[in-house]
Design a protein around this motif. Structure first.
Motif, mmCIF file in Angstrom:
data_model
loop_
_atom_site.group_PDB
_atom_site.id
_atom_site.type_symbol
_atom_site.label_atom_id
_atom_site.label_comp_id
_atom_site.label_asym_id
_atom_site.label_seq_id
_atom_site.Cartn_x
_atom_site.Cartn_y
_atom_site.Cartn_z
ATOM 1 N N ALA A 144 -48.143 -23.211 27.739
ATOM 2 C CA ALA A 144 -48.070 -23.298 29.397
ATOM 3 C C ALA A 144 -48.876 -23.888 30.595
ATOM 4 O O ALA A 144 -49.745 -24.182 29.603
ATOM 5 N N TYR A 150 -50.373 -22.083 36.385
ATOM 6 C CA TYR A 150 -50.529 -20.851 36.582
ATOM 7 C C TYR A 150 -51.078 -20.977 38.573
ATOM 8 O O TYR A 150 -50.809 -19.984 38.767
ATOM 9 N N THR A 194 -49.752 -14.750 29.483
ATOM 10 C CA THR A 194 -49.153 -15.835 30.516
ATOM 11 C C THR A 194 -50.337 -15.704 31.923
ATOM 12 O O THR A 194 -49.873 -16.040 33.298
ATOM 13 N N SER A 195 -51.284 -15.225 31.123
ATOM 14 C CA SER A 195 -52.591 -15.090 32.571
ATOM 15 C C SER A 195 -53.490 -15.094 32.657
ATOM 16 O O SER A 195 -54.696 -15.012 33.662
#
Length: 138
Positions: free
Chosen positions: A11, A16, A49-50
């Motif tokens: 990703a 982000y 994801t973070s």
């Protein structure tokens, strides 16, 4: 043995950070990305994801649990920026006393915004933690 949920992904770190709604927080995360890249000499990578992580580290606990995680990293949370992996710094206790306004959890450091802390001290903490973990795996 349960597998780690948080793994390095492909990703986009930029996506982000661009997705952080609060412009001041987004700017702090951009600054933190540059600071951590410089301090670790690693390219940022998304973990899960973070979490924006730098480098990787294989750990093994006495319990037998083991896995891979980033050397250091951060995540923009609802009220703070969580910074991970700094406890490994041999200079942790001395530097944390000079850092500025923060909260500390078991494995995290929580900062409301970067203006509250001494960035040079934070950079030293990040560099020392990454170096200590590099040393552990060699």
């Amino acid at each position: 043995m349960a597998e780690n949920k948080t793994k390095a992904t492909e990703a986009s770190v930029e996506s982000y950070i661009e997705g952080i709604q609060d412009s001041a927080r987004r700017k702090d995360c951009e600054t933190l990305t540059k600071l951590m890249s410089k301090a670790t000499k690693e390219t940022p990578k998304m973990w899960g994801t973070s979490i924006v992580g730098f480098g990787s580290y294989h750990y093994k606990y006495e319990s037998g649990r083991e896995g891979d995680t980033c050397l250091v990293g951060f995540s923009s949370r609802k009220s703070d920026i969580s910074i991970y992996g700094l406890n490994a710094a041999p200079t942790h206790d001395d530097l944390i006393a000079k850092l500025g306004k923060h909260k500390a959890g078991k494995g995290c450091l929580y900062i409301r915004n970067l203006a509250d802390v001494d960035l040079k001290v934070l950079e030293n903490l990040v560099a020392d933690a990454a170096k200590a973990k590099h040393h552990d795996r060699c």
